[in-house]
Design an enzyme around this catalytic site. Structure first.
Site, short mmCIF file in Angstrom:
data_model
loop_
_atom_site.label_atom_id
_atom_site.label_comp_id
_atom_site.label_asym_id
_atom_site.label_seq_id
_atom_site.Cartn_x
_atom_site.Cartn_y
_atom_site.Cartn_z
N GLY A 45 0.83 -1.20 0.00
CA GLY A 45 0.00 0.00 0.00
C GLY A 45 0.86 1.24 0.00
O GLY A 45 2.02 1.21 0.43
N GLN A 50 2.89 10.08 1.33
CA GLN A 50 4.21 9.45 1.35
C GLN A 50 5.08 9.85 0.16
O GLN A 50 6.29 9.67 0.19
CB GLN A 50 4.08 7.92 1.37
CG GLN A 50 3.47 7.38 2.64
CD GLN A 50 3.36 5.88 2.60
OE1 GLN A 50 2.39 5.33 2.11
NE2 GLN A 50 4.39 5.20 3.08
N CYS A 92 6.31 -0.13 6.94
CA CYS A 92 5.87 1.02 6.15
C CYS A 92 7.01 1.46 5.25
O CYS A 92 8.16 1.49 5.69
CB CYS A 92 5.47 2.16 7.09
SG CYS A 92 4.92 3.64 6.23
N LEU A 93 6.71 1.80 4.01
CA LEU A 93 7.76 2.24 3.08
C LEU A 93 8.39 3.55 3.55
O LEU A 93 9.48 3.90 3.11
CB LEU A 93 7.18 2.40 1.67
CG LEU A 93 6.68 1.11 1.01
CD1 LEU A 93 6.12 1.40 -0.37
CD2 LEU A 93 7.77 0.06 0.93
N HIS A 134 -3.98 1.17 7.92
CA HIS A 134 -2.63 1.76 7.88
C HIS A 134 -2.58 2.90 6.85
O HIS A 134 -2.09 3.99 7.15
CB HIS A 134 -1.64 0.64 7.54
CG HIS A 134 -0.22 1.08 7.37
ND1 HIS A 134 0.80 0.62 8.17
CD2 HIS A 134 0.36 1.94 6.48
CE1 HIS A 134 1.94 1.20 7.79
NE2 HIS A 134 1.71 1.98 6.76
N GLU A 135 -3.11 2.65 5.66
CA GLU A 135 -3.03 3.66 4.59
C GLU A 135 -3.92 4.86 4.90
O GLU A 135 -3.54 6.00 4.65
CB GLU A 135 -3.41 3.05 3.23
CG GLU A 135 -2.49 1.92 2.76
CD GLU A 135 -1.02 2.23 2.85
OE1 GLU A 135 -0.62 3.40 2.69
OE2 GLU A 135 -0.23 1.30 3.10
N HIS A 138 -2.31 7.29 7.15
CA HIS A 138 -1.38 8.21 6.49
C HIS A 138 -2.08 9.50 6.07
O HIS A 138 -1.48 10.57 6.08
CB HIS A 138 -0.78 7.56 5.23
CG HIS A 138 0.41 6.69 5.49
ND1 HIS A 138 1.58 7.14 6.04
CD2 HIS A 138 0.62 5.37 5.23
CE1 HIS A 138 2.46 6.14 6.12
NE2 HIS A 138 1.89 5.06 5.64
NI NI Z 1 2.82 3.19 5.54
#
Ligand code: NI
Length: 165
Positions: A45, A50, A92-93, A134-135, A138
């Protein structure tokens, strides 16, 4: 185009994102670039903040790992949470080299708009429900490490400091 992914503690990651008011060609390009970036990073995701865009736009694909075939582009997603609380391992990226267990809800009904402006809705459970939570976090400037206990968060912050020295 693969976009650079902002890394914690970049302040843009802590900002609340604005709704997408109109699906312009630029939004379509952004969504395509976000999907390409997510695949290039082996992520499941990615949210627009981000990649430095403060917009309520998310891409997810929980298929794989070999073949990725379930891309979901969510414009202005909203969640209705249900079920028990579950602890799931997350990464997480935007938080390199770190995973931790986070408490989430078991089920999420996801309501959004697609890139044609049509409403989309689906019921998520398991990893998909965790990913959706999670997304969407963000979009409100919340990272998974913000859900950690004070003790665990302290350990994470010390580890990050060490890495920077
Ligand atoms: Ni993330």
């Amino acid at each position: 185009m693969i976009l650079p992914v902002l890394q914690y503690p970049d302040p843009l990651l802590a900002r609340k994102a604005e709704p997408v008011l109109e699906i312009t060609p630029a939004i379509r390009v952004l969504a395509a670039d976000m999907a390409e970036t997510m695949y290039a990073c082996d992520g499941v995701g990615l949210a627009a903040p981000q990649v430095g865009q403060p917009l309520r736009l998310v891409v997810m694909d929980l298929s794989g790992p070999e073949k990725r075939s379930d891309l979901r582009v969510l414009v202005n997603p909203a969640l209705i949470l249900a079920g028990e609380e579950v602890d799931a391992e997350e990464g997480c990226l935007s938080v390199a080299d770190y995973t931790a267990k986070v408490r989430r809800r078991e089920f999420a009904r996801v309501e959004a708009t697609d890139l044609e402006g049509r409403p989309v809705a689906f019921d998520a459970e398991g990893r998909m429900a965790v990913c959706a939570q999670h997304e969407c976090d963000h979009l409100d400037g919340i990272l998974f490490v913000d859900h950690l206990s004070r003790l665990k968060r302290g350990m994470f912050d010390r580890r990050l400091k060490k890495k920077k020295i």
